[in-house]
Design a protein around this motif. Structure first.
Motif, PDB file in Angstrom:
ATOM      1  N   SER A  34      26.510  63.161  46.981  1.00  0.00           N
ATOM      2  CA  SER A  34      26.437  64.021  48.308  1.00  0.00           C
ATOM      3  C   SER A  34      26.989  65.397  48.260  1.00  0.00           C
ATOM      4  CB  SER A  34      26.822  63.353  49.380  1.00  0.00           C
ATOM      5  OG  SER A  34      26.113  62.172  49.762  1.00  0.00           O
ATOM      6  N   ASN A  35      27.964  65.315  47.250  1.00  0.00           N
ATOM      7  CA  ASN A  35      28.966  66.498  47.059  1.00  0.00           C
ATOM      8  C   ASN A  35      29.167  66.527  45.511  1.00  0.00           C
ATOM      9  OD1 ASN A  35      31.144  68.307  46.962  1.00  0.00           O
ATOM     10  ND2 ASN A  35      32.579  67.289  47.841  1.00  0.00           N
ATOM     11  N   PRO A  36      28.148  67.267  44.775  1.00  0.00           N
ATOM     12  CA  PRO A  36      28.318  67.371  43.432  1.00  0.00           C
ATOM     13  C   PRO A  36      29.472  68.194  42.624  1.00  0.00           C
ATOM     14  CG  PRO A  36      26.118  68.163  44.252  1.00  0.00           C
ATOM     15  CD  PRO A  36      27.031  67.949  45.465  1.00  0.00           C
ATOM     16  N   ALA A  37      30.335  69.043  43.664  1.00  0.00           N
ATOM     17  CA  ALA A  37      31.281  69.700  43.275  1.00  0.00           C
ATOM     18  C   ALA A  37      32.405  69.066  43.237  1.00  0.00           C
ATOM     19  CB  ALA A  37      31.407  71.033  43.899  1.00  0.00           C
ATOM     20  N   LEU A  38      32.500  67.734  43.762  1.00  0.00           N
ATOM     21  CA  LEU A  38      33.603  66.832  43.777  1.00  0.00           C
ATOM     22  C   LEU A  38      34.187  66.363  42.492  1.00  0.00           C
ATOM     23  CD1 LEU A  38      35.563  64.927  45.549  1.00  0.00           C
ATOM     24  CD2 LEU A  38      33.987  63.258  45.247  1.00  0.00           C
ATOM     25  N   LYS A  39      35.345  66.795  42.189  1.00  0.00           N
ATOM     26  CA  LYS A  39      36.227  66.425  41.097  1.00  0.00           C
ATOM     27  C   LYS A  39      36.817  65.181  41.271  1.00  0.00           C
ATOM     28  CE  LYS A  39      39.435  68.849  37.990  1.00  0.00           C
ATOM     29  NZ  LYS A  39      40.122  70.049  37.755  1.00  0.00           N
ATOM     30  N   VAL A  40      36.736  64.146  40.525  1.00  0.00           N
ATOM     31  CA  VAL A  40      37.107  62.781  40.435  1.00  0.00           C
ATOM     32  C   VAL A  40      38.068  62.641  39.270  1.00  0.00           C
ATOM     33  CG1 VAL A  40      36.843  60.339  40.629  1.00  0.00           C
ATOM     34  CG2 VAL A  40      35.225  61.825  41.803  1.00  0.00           C
ATOM     35  N   ILE A  41      39.490  62.538  39.743  1.00  0.00           N
ATOM     36  CA  ILE A  41      40.380  62.223  38.562  1.00  0.00           C
ATOM     37  C   ILE A  41      41.003  60.996  38.741  1.00  0.00           C
ATOM     38  CG2 ILE A  41      42.442  63.154  37.276  1.00  0.00           C
ATOM     39  CD1 ILE A  41      41.562  65.894  38.508  1.00  0.00           C
ATOM     40  N   PHE A  42      41.076  60.172  37.840  1.00  0.00           N
ATOM     41  CA  PHE A  42      41.790  58.858  37.459  1.00  0.00           C
ATOM     42  C   PHE A  42      42.947  59.206  37.104  1.00  0.00           C
ATOM     43  CE2 PHE A  42      37.489  57.366  38.340  1.00  0.00           C
ATOM     44  CZ  PHE A  42      37.427  56.109  39.096  1.00  0.00           C
ATOM     45  N   VAL A  43      44.003  58.441  37.473  1.00  0.00           N
ATOM     46  CA  VAL A  43      45.469  58.633  36.871  1.00  0.00           C
ATOM     47  C   VAL A  43      46.135  57.100  36.732  1.00  0.00           C
ATOM     48  CG1 VAL A  43      46.609  58.860  39.261  1.00  0.00           C
ATOM     49  CG2 VAL A  43      47.791  59.809  36.987  1.00  0.00           C
ATOM     50  N   LEU A  44      46.323  56.869  35.511  1.00  0.00           N
ATOM     51  CA  LEU A  44      46.954  55.721  35.116  1.00  0.00           C
ATOM     52  C   LEU A  44      48.300  55.385  35.632  1.00  0.00           C
ATOM     53  CD1 LEU A  44      46.458  52.895  33.578  1.00  0.00           C
ATOM     54  CD2 LEU A  44      47.430  54.046  31.592  1.00  0.00           C
ATOM     55  N   VAL A  45      48.632  54.348  36.666  1.00  0.00           N
ATOM     56  CA  VAL A  45      49.801  53.965  37.044  1.00  0.00           C
ATOM     57  C   VAL A  45      50.122  52.758  36.431  1.00  0.00           C
ATOM     58  CG1 VAL A  45      51.357  53.525  38.941  1.00  0.00           C
ATOM     59  CG2 VAL A  45      49.348  55.068  39.190  1.00  0.00           C
ATOM     60  N   GLN A  65      32.485  55.149  34.478  1.00  0.00           N
ATOM     61  CA  GLN A  65      31.645  54.317  35.492  1.00  0.00           C
ATOM     62  C   GLN A  65      31.121  55.259  36.605  1.00  0.00           C
ATOM     63  OE1 GLN A  65      30.033  51.293  34.571  1.00  0.00           O
ATOM     64  NE2 GLN A  65      31.129  51.819  32.993  1.00  0.00           N
ATOM     65  N   VAL A  66      32.096  56.215  36.654  1.00  0.00           N
ATOM     66  CA  VAL A  66      31.985  57.207  37.826  1.00  0.00           C
ATOM     67  C   VAL A  66      31.450  58.657  37.183  1.00  0.00           C
ATOM     68  CG1 VAL A  66      33.268  58.536  39.726  1.00  0.00           C
ATOM     69  CG2 VAL A  66      33.908  56.182  39.240  1.00  0.00           C
ATOM     70  N   MET A  67      30.483  59.019  38.021  1.00  0.00           N
ATOM     71  CA  MET A  67      29.865  60.183  37.430  1.00  0.00           C
ATOM     72  C   MET A  67      30.660  61.314  37.366  1.00  0.00           C
ATOM     73  SD  MET A  67      26.162  60.257  39.528  1.00  0.00           S
ATOM     74  CE  MET A  67      26.931  59.948  41.093  1.00  0.00           C
ATOM     75  N   SER A  68      30.750  62.019  36.109  1.00  0.00           N
ATOM     76  CA  SER A  68      31.681  63.368  35.834  1.00  0.00           C
ATOM     77  C   SER A  68      33.159  62.976  36.236  1.00  0.00           C
ATOM     78  CB  SER A  68      31.080  64.330  36.775  1.00  0.00           C
ATOM     79  OG  SER A  68      29.827  64.431  36.160  1.00  0.00           O
ATOM     80  N   ALA A  69      33.694  61.760  36.290  1.00  0.00           N
ATOM     81  CA  ALA A  69      35.058  61.293  36.501  1.00  0.00           C
ATOM     82  C   ALA A  69      35.959  61.718  35.134  1.00  0.00           C
ATOM     83  CB  ALA A  69      35.252  60.111  36.937  1.00  0.00           C
ATOM     84  N   THR A  70      37.200  62.004  35.475  1.00  0.00           N
ATOM     85  CA  THR A  70      37.960  62.196  34.103  1.00  0.00           C
ATOM     86  C   THR A  70      39.201  61.389  34.295  1.00  0.00           C
ATOM     87  OG1 THR A  70      39.087  64.028  35.064  1.00  0.00           O
ATOM     88  CG2 THR A  70      37.172  64.606  33.890  1.00  0.00           C
ATOM     89  N   LEU A  71      39.848  61.210  33.248  1.00  0.00           N
ATOM     90  CA  LEU A  71      41.187  60.600  33.251  1.00  0.00           C
ATOM     91  C   LEU A  71      42.333  61.469  33.019  1.00  0.00           C
ATOM     92  CD1 LEU A  71      42.737  57.750  33.398  1.00  0.00           C
ATOM     93  CD2 LEU A  71      42.590  57.705  30.883  1.00  0.00           C
TER      94      LEU A  71
END
Length: 114
Positions: A34-45, A65-71
């Motif tokens: 729905s929001n292709p510009a959404l930036k998804v960033i995972f951070v390891l805790v 597993q998440v489209m265009s996500a980064t760590l």
């Protein structure tokens, strides 16, 4: 998340099992559609230990597993023994944990400055 620019997702090594369905992954993928510009960033805790190479590989695989996500390169370490005061965290503690504050500062620069 449909109107957000950035979503930061804290994740621990214990939470990354790609064999189990995970509602958050589905929710993030739906939001990205729905929001292709959404930036998804995972951070390891993690606790005060350094994650092993196998643990880092599992987290990286999970993030895919998440489209265009980064760590994030920054790893946040949770110190159970540090008392910030009732209702306070590293950001507003009267006595600051310099290591935790430096990690949060690093994450801020990684996400918002670069």
């Amino acid at each position: 998340m449909i109107a957000a620019r950035i979503v930061i997702v804290p994740v621990t090594v214990d939470q990354v099992d790609i064999d189990l369905p995970y509602a958050l992954v589905a929710r993030l993928n739906s939001a990205r559609m729905s929001n292709p510009a959404l930036k998804v960033i995972f951070v390891l805790v993690t606790d005060s230990s350094t994650p092993s190479l196998q643990q880092l590989a599992a987290v990286r695989l999970y993030v895919t597993q998440v489209m265009s996500a980064t760590l994030a390169h920054t790893v946040l370490h949770v110190h159970d023994t540090y008392d910030y005061g009732l209702g306070r965290c590293v950001c507003d503690a009267e006595i600051c944990d310099p290591g935790a504050a430096a990690e949060l500062n690093s994450l801020y620069h990684e996400v918002y400055v670069h």
